[in-house]
Design an enzyme around this catalytic site. Structure first.
Site, short mmCIF file in Angstrom:
data_model
loop_
_atom_site.label_atom_id
_atom_site.label_comp_id
_atom_site.label_asym_id
_atom_site.label_seq_id
_atom_site.Cartn_x
_atom_site.Cartn_y
_atom_site.Cartn_z
N ASP A 32 -12.84 6.94 4.90
CA ASP A 32 -12.22 6.59 3.62
C ASP A 32 -12.80 5.28 3.09
O ASP A 32 -12.06 4.38 2.68
CB ASP A 32 -10.70 6.51 3.76
CG ASP A 32 -9.99 6.56 2.40
OD1 ASP A 32 -10.62 6.97 1.41
OD2 ASP A 32 -8.80 6.16 2.34
N GLY A 62 0.85 -1.19 0.00
CA GLY A 62 0.00 0.00 0.00
C GLY A 62 0.87 1.23 0.00
O GLY A 62 2.03 1.17 -0.40
#
Ligand code: ADP
Length: 567
Positions: free
Chosen positions: A146, A32
């Site tokens: 998010d 990520g």
């Protein structure tokens, strides 16, 4: 001073020095922004987890450290079936380790890339899980902030697990308005852009964006520039297709969630009461094949929703689909009209374009010196590939087994018959593309000879070509599963080229190298003669180059596919 090697160091045995628990580092799972994810196994219990590992060298600013501790503090307080399980965290000199529930089926992001617009029952299913998870979060005064496809992980049963609490916040009291977010949410709500103060309603906005993306196949406010996207969000300007594409109740719920005024959006507890949920089919389970092919909802009995069969999948994906006409032998697919043929040409064109882009950079000339985990993208690993094949086309057809253990024959009359991994469900595709679904206990007499041949191929492959895997248990939802099937194949002096109905192209070379190309993920998997699988995104090959062996395979695939599509 640390050396470059030490800076990215992750030990093979990871020790939690406070608890004494040790974990064996396994497969690389993905990368990520900051974190890397590995499969890790508790050496004592054998339990397998996802280890999210954040190198300390990347945690330079106090801001970043605060973010991680906020993420850990919030996530560790949560426990719900639709939230990624949090099992602990610790650190050593190099890294911070977070032990999480392993989500083997990746995220809704990969599903979206492979499938684009989903059927409404699927969207209902995924949103139902998401809503249960967010309801739990909001009850505990947590705003995720998010919610996006890549943060909605999937376990092997395709249950949604909300993850990545890096931007989450906990409210002190319900009326509190947060002023800032430490980062940029993907599906950002207008009140965050306008810095007006925000709360739970931003998650509802994101759910609206998620629902839109899953149903329509692309995000509501996407443009080529962030500035333009933000101004569209602020004006709440998005396009909802006509009712021919999405149902009235789906459009209504999207409109309710995507409202500029946060107060007008439904509360999370009101969402399950929307007509979209109460009046449509909500599958209890989905087959894993829906990660790559649309399931069918025309004869749903086993996987009943709250109200069985209220929604029969109308136009499009789950209704009758036409397949290739006379697809084998390496010749052009003649009819450009039917949807599968159109999809095939679109996929092949896209793949050829992507191959051109990679080959232009001459990737084999600059073999990568970067460690493999940096260049590979396990998230793009193919859903299925062809694990065995046998060409008996001089008499009957082409038989093959997929990696999920399904077995199929593409007969010389261009029909295909697939036996599901559970060895019970059958999928028959006629020459004109019409689909039939049977079981081994119940199929028409006219299929008797083909069934015999299928069984024959199955036995041949079992006995002669490496060992077959264990039988897969029958799941209720298998009856709505669609397997990818062979669309086209041909042999050359170098090997065999096989194109599956989901757009996957596999080339098995005579030297035992294999490649699996996916136009939808924009990726290639290289399997060397020792059966090592490595999946690379085309963008990574452009950046880092690759082995000359892989570059040659790509060139071969390009040559063959472009001659296939040539007018
Ligand atoms: P970052 O917060 O740095 O962006 P992510 O949370 O996106 O890191 O995780 C990095 C990678 O690990 C992603 O590719 C993601 O798909 C994978 N990943 C994260 N959590 C899990 C999990 N619980 N199970 C499986 N894969 C995971």
């Amino acid at each position: 001073m640390t050396t470059a090697k030490e800076e990215t160091y992750i030990p093979d045995i990871i020790v939690d020095s406070t608890s004494g628990v040790t974990y064996k580092k396994g497969r690389f799972f993905g990368k990520g922004g900051f974190a890397r994810c590995y499969e890790i196994t508790d050496t004592k219990t054998g339990n397998i987890y996802a280890g999210k590992i954040i190198p300390k060298r990347l945690m330079k600013s106090s801001n970043q450290r605060d973010k991680i501790s906020q993420e850990i503090q919030i996530h560790s307080s949560l426990s719900h079936n639709n939230v990624v399980g949090f099992y602990g965290y610790f650190e050593d000199n190099y890294n911070i380790y977070i032990v999480l529930e392993l989500c083997r089926s990746r995220s809704l992001m990969e599903l979206h890339k492979r499938r684009k617009a989903l059927t409404e029952p699927e969207v209902r299913y995924f949103l139902h899980h998401l809503t249960l998870g967010v309801m739990y979060l909001h009850q505990r005064k947590v705003i995720h902030r998010d919610l996006k496809l890549g943060n909605l992980f999937l376990n092997e049963n395709l249950e949604v697990k909300i993850g990545d609490f890096g931007l989450a916040a906990r409210l002190e009291f319900d009326g509190e308005r947060k002023k800032t977010v430490c980062g940029t949410p993907n599906y950002i709500a207008p009140e965050i852009i306008n810095k007006k103060g925000h709360s739970y309603e931003v998650d509802i906005w994101s759910i609206g964006c998620i629902m839109y993306t899953l149903l329509i196949g692309k995000p509501p406010f996407e443009t080529s520039s962030l500035k333009e996207t933000y101004s569209r969000i602020k004006r709440c300007e998005y396009y909802l297709p006509s009712q021919a594409k999405i149902s009235k109740s789906a459009a209504k719920l999207i409109r309710q969630m995507l409202q500029p005024d946060p107060k007008s959006r439904p509360k999370i507890s009101e969402i399950p009461l929307a007509e979209f949920f109460t009046d449509g089919l909500l599958p209890k389970q989905l087959p894993t094949t829906c990660l790559t092919t649309a399931p069918r909802f025309d004869t749903v009995k086993a996987v009943q929703g709250r109200r069985p069969l209220l929604e029969v999948n109308s136009a499009g994906e789950a209704a009758t689909i036409s397949a290739a006409t006379k697809p084998n032998s390496g010749h052009k697919c003649c009819s450009g009209e039917n949807p599968v043929a159109l999809e095939y040409r679109r996929n092949m064109r896209s793949l050829i374009e992507q191959l051109v882009g990679v080959l232009k950079t001459n990737p084999g000339a600059k073999p990568s010196t970067v460690p493999l985990d940096e260049t590979t993208d396990p998230a793009s690993h193919p859903f299925v590939w062809i694990s065995k094949w046998v060409d008996y086309s001089d008499k009957y057809g082409f038989g093959y087994q997929l990696s999920d253990d399904s077995v199929c024959v593409m007969f010389n009359d261009y029909t295909k018959l697939s036996l599901h991994p559970n060895r019970k469900n059958l999928y028959y595709i006629l020459e004109n593309g019409e689909e039939k679904f049977y079981t081994v206990d119940s199929y028409p007499d006219t299929l008797a000879k083909k069934m015999k041949l299928l069984k024959y191929f199955e036995r041949y492959m079992q006995d002669n070509l490496i060992k077959a895997g264990a039988a897969v248990p029958v799941r209720e939802c298998d009856s709505i599963s669609r397997l990818p099937y062979m669309y086209q194949w041909f042999r050359t002096s170098n090997g065999v080229v096989m194109v599956l109905s989901n757009g996957t192209v596999q080339v098995n070379f005579i030297d035992h190298n294999k490649i699996i190309l996916c136009p939808l993920m924009g990726a290639v998997t290289f399997i060397d003669d020792s059966q090592n699988f490595n999946t690379f995104k085309f963008s990574s090959l452009k950046q880092y180059g690759c082995s000359s062996a892989l570059a040659q395979c790509l060139k071969f695939a390009y040559d063959k596919l472009s001659s296939l599509l040539a007018p």
